[in-house]
Design an enzyme around this catalytic site. Structure first.
Site, PDB file in Angstrom:
ATOM      1  N   TYR A 131       3.674  -9.672   7.515  1.00 57.58           N
ATOM      2  CA  TYR A 131       3.347 -10.419   8.732  1.00 57.58           C
ATOM      3  C   TYR A 131       4.521 -11.287   9.210  1.00 57.58           C
ATOM      4  O   TYR A 131       4.320 -12.177  10.030  1.00 57.58           O
ATOM      5  CB  TYR A 131       2.103 -11.283   8.537  1.00 57.58           C
ATOM      6  N   TYR A 139      -6.265  -9.214  14.617  1.00 60.90           N
ATOM      7  CA  TYR A 139      -6.626 -10.578  14.198  1.00 60.90           C
ATOM      8  C   TYR A 139      -5.378 -11.409  13.920  1.00 60.90           C
ATOM      9  O   TYR A 139      -5.424 -12.628  13.917  1.00 60.90           O
ATOM     10  CB  TYR A 139      -7.574 -10.518  12.999  1.00 60.90           C
ATOM     11  N   ARG A 140      -4.264 -10.778  13.625  1.00 61.75           N
ATOM     12  CA  ARG A 140      -2.969 -11.432  13.475  1.00 61.75           C
ATOM     13  C   ARG A 140      -1.929 -10.335  13.616  1.00 61.75           C
ATOM     14  O   ARG A 140      -2.252  -9.159  13.700  1.00 61.75           O
ATOM     15  CB  ARG A 140      -2.847 -12.183  12.154  1.00 61.75           C
TER      16      ARG A 140
END
Lengths: 506, 506
Positions: free
Chosen positions: A92, A448-449
């Site tokens: 991420y 969601y991210r």
């Protein structure tokens, strides 16, 4: 030489670093090439390309007051800051900022567990507290509390929740399990939320709301402030944990199958996060992994009830994978492969993360993570849509087989794309990633991210009414952070002076 | 004649009403004395005094587009709006605004149940949908879902949650149980939050967060926007509900007693809201009313476990008050005194609200509602502090005997002060109310909500770091609502042009 922040001269930058050094101690201003390397994203989708974001330096405050000073100096010099806590956030974006030249505000020194209450089952922590740290603290004090963990355990309890990560147990919605924040605003002022706004507050970690608007959500996945303290509700240590697998034989079973799992979660009978897959092997067409935490007789009754409900599906099979009784002895813990479901942090996830199709894969991965409704119909639709998308985007494989149930009524599929160090392949995968987000958006799904470098793309999909939500965020951003010094562009939210480039493109 | 909005001439006001009439239909612009009377607070602490806030008119839009038009007209004329939905909000300010001359934006015509999903256990509703409306809708469709209700049932599902009211069952945290919003901003623009920001969103009522900052909390107890749609998660209809009472004989038992109740809630074994009292009669010194919802065998196991845990307290006694099996027949429902624990809305609460010390009390009441930690120590401290405060403020009685456990780890005590129509007595009670809030603040406690006329006083207590939280709110307020037209002063948040008076006082 690391890149400078945009619009800042070498002399100004050097002055700023000196001032940061006065604030946090010169040894905590890190600006050599070697220092900088540790703040790059090891899994960067732009690895070693011109676009790979490289920070100009890192600054490591040790106290809230030091964070305030750093933020004020950044305002003075118009130098953007990118706050990180601890852990690696692999897949991420790591610790790297969105824009080259940004200074990383590294909060890992602030690693104090400020309070743990067994009576009210909560902890108050600083940003640098990892799951390991909090676990150790609880064990040393002998408190009967369990952590709701992600994989792996080195991450920040706070950072993980602010990114709205998920845990394993009944408190799986990690942001939802928080209670109370202290935030340094872009002005450098410190604010406490919820009941914490009462001086000498007695119930800061008891009731999340306080009085008036509930602002905490504004500091999740955001660039509106630097969170310096955060409370979390914990699960009282349960008597036992039962792990089970339920399988159903036919493709058409998926609708009642997912409905039953959803009912168990929504009714509080099995509230932990769960996995659901179509493994296409002899364990059945659909397979669900469920976790029951609680007193033994209660989880026995819950599991019995679950079996009754599932039995409406012909051919359903039940398997009891494990039963753990708490407290676990150190010997018992040693032998357990997947400790994090037990609230025991580990790094075992890294046995999986670097392996693809059974072969070691050296460069890492990044995650495409769309949210879909918790229904069988939605799972089938997502499998079909992404199978087509994989073909169209020339990605290997057939797309998602597994989904995780979390955050209330949603399923998520974590699809990892490989990091490539060959520029052509890397470019192709980045385009495929953007293609997946676009195709998801066309079907009413968002992520969601997202990896940091794709955050602005992810927000493009959340465009209802000509981007009303992003415009709301940017109105707030300009009001709170007129100099645009906190994490410009994070989640697609740009300060006024940097919005022109996006608007010119549109 | 109703009062005009401050700074607005009679001619401007008349023009504005005509424009509102074009937007919503002239019959939905209400401005006669008789109309206005229905928007006064029937329980006003300032009843018939000069300070009693009297609206100038009410406007009743029927659609989101009409709300947008009304907000735009209000901006044009700088006329403040005060949004209400349905129900009476007795004890917390009724439908009346904070400031005389404000126009009430009455959303009761927007009373459509837009969607109910049994599969994912949610509803999407408009502001005017009452608990009665939603209950009827669910019953007519034969869906196996239960509402988590307040008393009484005529209130707005949305309004109650936005005021952060509490319900009876496992979804007692009503704001926490929401998922997804549509909001008309002070600019007149419409925004959808969470997954709803994806056009054609498929999981708006499934996952509350979406991508980026989670803004929903900003619209609770707030004046930042008018919420026009809101999703809610519901409990799948349980097999059964068991009501029990547990008593403990000694004052000193309170610490383990409350700890046990808290453990049951925090561990998810008895997650519904509960009552706890020191009744000082033969049922025991401490008494807790607990509710177990679920499959019969599960709640039997939960109740058995609860009894084991309570049995560590010598002399503890258990009483099973009722066991209900669902679905209930209409006949069975008729005979049940307290229907709202069963998810069946009623108005029985009004049998209690108008009675004080066994005598009818005609003028109503208003609520002082401090939040304290869910511990026995905090209960004893609150009882002592408020007993002293009652003496000091010359209030009748001894202060709180009962507390309700809700919203995670907090207890609340609802203390009602009588509305008086004698000016001297009314003034004395208002001062006592402010005194209670001040004394609570000195002990680190704040209120969870307040009657409208006391909202600015309530926010005074939330003053950490020179009112950093309120200053945050007001920075956002000025950015979103530069003309200050939405509910100026609500929860102590004033638009810039009206802040001077407060700042001059300080």
């Amino acid at each position: 030489m690391p890149p400078l922040p945009p619009g800042v001269t070498a002399q100004q930058f050097s002055n700023a670093l000196r001032e940061f050094g006065s604030a946090v101690g010169p040894e905590w201003v890190l600006s050599t090439d070697e220092d900088i390397r540790t703040y790059r994203d090891a899994f960067s989708p732009f690895w070693e390309e011109a676009e790979e974001p490289i920070p100009s330096a890192a600054v490591g405050p040790n106290t809230v007051e030091q964070v305030q000073q750093v933020v004020r100096i950044a305002n003075k010099y118009r130098i953007p800051l990118w706050a990180v806590s601890t852990g690696r956030n692999l897949g991420y974006g790591g610790a790297a900022p969105l824009n080259s030249g940004t200074i990383v505000l590294d909060l890992k020194r602030m690693n104090r567990v400020l309070e743990v209450s067994e009576e009210n089952a909560y902890a108050l922590v600083e940003p640098g507290v990892s799951f390991f740290d909090l676990y150790r603290d609880i064990q040393e004090r002998g408190l009967k509390l369990m952590l709701d963990l992600p994989q792996p355990g080195w991450g920040s309890v706070m950072g993980h929740a602010l990114d709205r990560g998920v845990g394993q147990g009944p408190y799986e919605d990690r942001f939802g399990a928080h209670c109370g924040m202290e935030v340094v605003l872009p002005s450098g002022e410190v604010m406490r939320t919820g009941m914490g706004a009462v001086p000498g507050a007695k119930s800061w970690q008891h009731n999340p709301y306080g009085f008036g608007p509930f602002v905490d959500g504004m500091f999740a996945q955001s660039n509106f402030g630097v969170v310096t303290k955060m409370g979390f509700h914990l699960l009282p240590e349960p008597e036992a944990l039962r792990l089970v697998t339920v399988t159903a034989p036919r493709r058409d079973d998926v609708v009642p199958f997912v409905n039953t799992v959803g009912y168990l979660k929504n009714a509080g009978i099995c509230p932990a996060s769960f996995g659901i897959r179509s493994p296409r092997n002899d364990t059945g067409y659909w397979s669900a992994s469920l976790k029951f935490y609680g007193p033994l007789k209660v989880i026995d009754a819950q599991w019995e009830h679950a079996q009754e409900k599932f039995s409406a599906i012909a051919g359903v099979r039940f398997q009891e994978d494990a039963l753990y009784r708490f407290p676990l002895s150190p010997d018992a813990i040693d032998g357990i492969p997947n400790k994090n479901v037990l609230g025991i942090p580990d790094l075992a996830a890294f046995g999986q993360g670097f392996v693809r199709d059974g072969r070691p894969h050296g460069y890492g991965h990044y995650f495409f993570a769309p949210i879909i409704p918790m229904t069988g119909e939605a799972m089938l639709e997502a499998q079909d849509v992404f199978e087509q998308a994989f073909k169209q985007l020339e990605l290997p494989g057939r797309g998602p087989v597994g989904f995780t149930g979390w955050q209330r009524r949603s399923l998520i599929s974590l699809i990892s794309l490989p990091v490539e160090h060959d520029t052509g392949k890397a470019q192709k995968n980045r385009e495929a990633f953007r293609g997946l987000m676009r195709i998801a958006g066309e079907h009413g799904w968002g992520v969601y991210r997202a990896p940091v470098v794709f955050m602005p793309d992810a927000m493009e999909v959340y465009s209802y009414n000509n981007h009303a939500l992003r415009r709301f965020h940017e109105t707030v951003k300009d009001a709170l952070d007129p100099n645009g010094i906190l994490a410009p562009g994070k989640c697609g939210i740009w300060p006024r002076r940097l919005r022109e480039a996006r608007e010119a493109r549109a």
